[in-house]
Motif scaffolding. Structure first.
Motif, PDB file in Angstrom:
ATOM      1  N   THR A   1       0.031   1.693  -6.052  1.00  0.00           N
ATOM      2  CA  THR A   1       0.206   0.645  -5.064  1.00  0.00           C
ATOM      3  C   THR A   1       0.159  -0.688  -5.810  1.00  0.00           C
ATOM      4  O   THR A   1      -0.035  -0.719  -7.018  1.00  0.00           O
TER       5      THR A   1
ATOM      6  N   SER B   1      -1.259   5.927   1.035  1.00  0.00           N
ATOM      7  CA  SER B   1       0.158   5.627   1.172  1.00  0.00           C
ATOM      8  C   SER B   1       0.804   6.414   2.314  1.00  0.00           C
ATOM      9  O   SER B   1       1.635   5.881   3.052  1.00  0.00           O
TER      10      SER B   1
ATOM     11  N   ASN C   1       0.799  -1.227   0.000  1.00  0.00           N
ATOM     12  CA  ASN C   1       0.000   0.000   0.000  1.00  0.00           C
ATOM     13  C   ASN C   1       0.834   1.281   0.000  1.00  0.00           C
ATOM     14  O   ASN C   1       0.283   2.374   0.068  1.00  0.00           O
TER      15      ASN C   1
END
Length: 164
Positions: A106, A139, A98
């Protein structure tokens, strides 16, 4: 306490994500092999690779396996895990799927690489080693979760290894 760690990861797809974790600064910064250095090492064959890994792991107290989509089951990842455990180093895994890569993407979640390593008692190493899947809506949140927990995860891994 600052620890010296060895990072194990699948280079090609994950080096950007790994560099984010390496740059957290919670632990001693060890420099990864540059592409040209790694090519030279791999051209030397299995013994050269094994020696390079041993040299890189020397003096480290923990091995952190940064788990991407294709990390589990790879020959040299398994070797690094085996060596770390045999050398009585702490071992842990962190899913990094992630975290965004250089293209701001991702990836899919990879399998647990410790499922591919069997202890002398016949149990999978995954029954002992902790693997963390950092939560977060994006993220940045995942990065912050890793940043806020990495040191204690490393200490826990070293503690677990001391008990096993």
């Amino acid at each position: 306490m600052t620890r010296r760690v060895f990072y194990s990861f699948h280079y090609k797809p994950d080096h950007w994500r790994v560099s984010q974790v390496r740059n957290i600064g919670a632990i001693e910064d060890n420099k990864p092999a540059k592409d040209n250095d790694w090519e030279t090492v791999t051209k030397g064959g299995d013994q050269t690779i094994e020696k390079w890994i041993a040299d890189q792991m020397f003096g480290r107290s923990c091995v952190v396996v940064l788990i991407g989509a294709q990390t589990a089951g790879r020959k040299w990842i398994n070797h690094e895990i085996d060596k770390a455990w045999s050398d009585k180093k702490g071992v842990l895994g962190i899913h990094i799927h992630n975290l965004k890569n250089s293209d701001s993407k991702t990836s899919s979640k990879g399998s647990n690489p410790f499922d591919y390593v069997t202890l002398k008692n016949g149990k999978k190493l995954s029954s002992v080693v902790k693997v963390y899947d950092p939560p977060g809506a994006d993220s940045t949140a995942v990065y912050n979760y890793i940043k806020n927990n990495l040191e204690k995860w490393i200490e826990k891994a070293i503690e677990i290894r001391g008990e096993n």
